[in-house]
Design a protein around this motif. Structure first.
Motif, PDB file in Angstrom:
ATOM      1  N   PHE A 143       0.827  -1.204   0.000  1.00  0.00           N
ATOM      2  CA  PHE A 143       0.000   0.000   0.000  1.00  0.00           C
ATOM      3  C   PHE A 143       0.866   1.260   0.000  1.00  0.00           C
ATOM      4  O   PHE A 143       2.074   1.205   0.237  1.00  0.00           O
ATOM      5  N   ALA A 167      -2.781   3.497   4.992  1.00  0.00           N
ATOM      6  CA  ALA A 167      -3.611   3.036   3.872  1.00  0.00           C
ATOM      7  C   ALA A 167      -3.859   1.541   3.998  1.00  0.00           C
ATOM      8  O   ALA A 167      -4.969   1.048   3.742  1.00  0.00           O
ATOM      9  N   ASP A 222      -6.458   1.101   6.947  1.00  0.00           N
ATOM     10  CA  ASP A 222      -7.817   1.504   6.567  1.00  0.00           C
ATOM     11  C   ASP A 222      -8.437   0.475   5.617  1.00  0.00           C
ATOM     12  O   ASP A 222      -9.598   0.097   5.761  1.00  0.00           O
ATOM     13  N   THR A 223      -7.651   0.006   4.661  1.00  0.00           N
ATOM     14  CA  THR A 223      -8.142  -1.002   3.722  1.00  0.00           C
ATOM     15  C   THR A 223      -8.516  -2.279   4.466  1.00  0.00           C
ATOM     16  O   THR A 223      -9.544  -2.903   4.174  1.00  0.00           O
ATOM     17  N   ARG A 225     -11.854  -1.802   6.329  1.00  0.00           N
ATOM     18  CA  ARG A 225     -13.020  -1.791   5.432  1.00  0.00           C
ATOM     19  C   ARG A 225     -13.231  -3.149   4.763  1.00  0.00           C
ATOM     20  O   ARG A 225     -14.324  -3.451   4.297  1.00  0.00           O
ATOM     21  N   SER A 226     -12.186  -3.973   4.746  1.00  0.00           N
ATOM     22  CA  SER A 226     -12.324  -5.335   4.215  1.00  0.00           C
ATOM     23  C   SER A 226     -13.057  -6.243   5.201  1.00  0.00           C
ATOM     24  O   SER A 226     -13.761  -7.162   4.791  1.00  0.00           O
ATOM     25  N   HIS A 238     -10.684  -5.258  -1.830  1.00  0.00           N
ATOM     26  CA  HIS A 238     -10.724  -3.889  -1.283  1.00  0.00           C
ATOM     27  C   HIS A 238      -9.473  -3.089  -1.649  1.00  0.00           C
ATOM     28  O   HIS A 238      -9.549  -1.880  -1.844  1.00  0.00           O
ATOM     29  N   GLN A 239      -8.329  -3.758  -1.745  1.00  0.00           N
ATOM     30  CA  GLN A 239      -7.118  -3.057  -2.191  1.00  0.00           C
ATOM     31  C   GLN A 239      -7.366  -2.426  -3.558  1.00  0.00           C
ATOM     32  O   GLN A 239      -7.035  -1.259  -3.794  1.00  0.00           O
ATOM     33  N   ILE A 242     -10.463   0.283  -3.363  1.00  0.00           N
ATOM     34  CA  ILE A 242     -10.131   1.548  -2.692  1.00  0.00           C
ATOM     35  C   ILE A 242      -8.953   2.229  -3.384  1.00  0.00           C
ATOM     36  O   ILE A 242      -8.924   3.445  -3.532  1.00  0.00           O
TER      37      ILE A 242
END
Length: 387
Positions: A81, A86, A89-90, A93-94, A234-235, A238
């Motif tokens: 990332f 980052a 956060d990813t 959210r995953s 998600h990587q 996002i």
């Protein structure tokens, strides 16, 4: 596209140099090229060449880094990332949705704390803090049915508390949660959380992984294929990915990680010895010291005790600030894990944002990131600064 299985059973240093990449079949280049491209020619409509179509989704330089990171952590899937935050956060959210809950260290990295307190909280993910070195306190902080992640840093920043990865993995799994370990301070070389039961490893690769204070980055590593699929989705969705130049620099750093960590540890041990015998130092905080409350756990789960050292001085905040300003080789600065030695005052610098909260650090505390310079020069520098 994946080569990591060829390197199972090989030593850490060998994997660091060979795991993510085979010499280029066209030119024989032994180091991965910097693929400075945003898009890729396709073999017919929808016919992807080796899976590459667009560099947010995948880039060969980043792939080499991701496979190396996975190999060094004993994982199967790595993700690179643009920064450690980052990556974090990813990950959240995953794996989390509004209404979920996370247990954080009560002395979490300030950026991690801010991410949860200001960003994830606004999105509906709540958190509770607990001391990492108290397994019962972590268990008590879990909200059954709602806690999705137990977040661990070990050693923590800047008080170098040690959490028992194996014990906390048990506590998390018992509650149906995943254990996430931020392995930034120890590095892949000194500590292998996945082997101890952790589900996800997080790094700020800016620190020891890159190791040269010249690139910002982050990483996630996992072993579970379903988890990897969610993170990979998600990587890409996002998009906070490492660019090819950053990936290349980080990969370059990783090749010497083992050598650097050995020297960081050698130098830190000498610094600790000096500070421990200095009349103006009231406490030295280092997991390698037998009197450190986490020493036994650290000895069990770490190869060595790392390059981070904190200490408290007799003259309070005034003296701590003076020491920080008087060093000549130790550079006054934030961050850590680079080849150069750094000194800082956490209360006024890295941890100023938590002043007045439960996370407040002592005003007489000084934090060192001990670099790989000549040890005698570092000792002379600290001796002079302590006056």
């Amino acid at each position: 596209m994946t080569h990591h299985h060829d390197h199972e059973g090989q030593g850490f240093e060998t994997r660091a140099i060979h795991a993510g990449y085979e010499p280029d079949p066209t030119t024989g280049a032994v180091i991965p090229p910097i693929y400075a491209t945003s898009t890729y020619a396709q073999d017919g409509v929808g016919g992807l060449r080796n899976g590459y179509e667009y560099s947010r989704s995948a880039n060969p330089t980043r792939t080499a880094l991701e496979e190396t990171l996975a190999a060094l952590e004993g994982g199967t899937h790595g993700f690179a990332f643009a920064s450690g935050l980052a990556a974090e956060d990813t990950l959240v959210r995953s794996l989390c949705v509004p209404g979920d809950h996370v247990v954080l260290p009560n002395d979490a990295y300030g950026g991690t704390y801010r991410l949860f307190a200001k960003v994830e909280a606004a999105w509906g993910v709540e958190h509770t803090s607990a001391p990492v070195d108290d397994v019962d306190a972590v268990r008590a902080a879990i909200r059954p049915g709602r806690t999705k992640l137990v977040w661990l840093e070990t050693p923590t920043n800047p008080l170098l508390s040690i959490g028992d990865i194996e014990a906390l993995a048990g506590v998390a799994h018992e509650a149906g949660a995943l254990l996430v370990v931020d392995n930034t301070f120890a590095s892949s070389y000194l500590q292998q959380p996945l082997a101890l039961g952790a589900d996800v490893v997080v790094h700020s690769t800016t620190k020891y992984a890159g190791g040269h204070s010249d690139v910002v980055g982050g990483a996630l590593v996992v072993r579970d294929a379903a988890l990897a699929e969610r993170i990979g989705f998600h990587q890409n969705a996002i998009g906070a990915v490492a660019g090819p130049f950053d990936a290349w620099l980080t990969l370059r750093g990783l090749k010497t990680l083992a050598l650097r960590m050995e020297r960081h540890c050698d130098n830190a041990e000498q610094v600790v010895q000096l500070l421990s015998s200095h009349p103006d130092v009231v406490q030295v905080i280092y997991p390698g010291l037998p009197e450190h409350p986490g020493h036994a756990v650290a000895a069990r789960q770490m190869r060595r005790f790392g390059g981070m050292v904190s200490f408290r001085v007799r003259g309070g905040e005034e003296q701590a600030l003076a020491v920080c300003e008087r060093t000549r080789i130790f550079t006054l600065g934030e961050s850590l894990g680079g080849v150069e030695s750094l000194i800082e005052h956490p209360g006024r610098m890295t941890h100023a944002s938590v002043a007045g909260t439960d996370l407040e650090v002592p005003a007489d505390l000084v934090r060192l990131s001990v670099g790989i310079e000549t040890a005698s020069d570092l000792l002379a520098d600290l001796t002079a600064a302590l006056g």
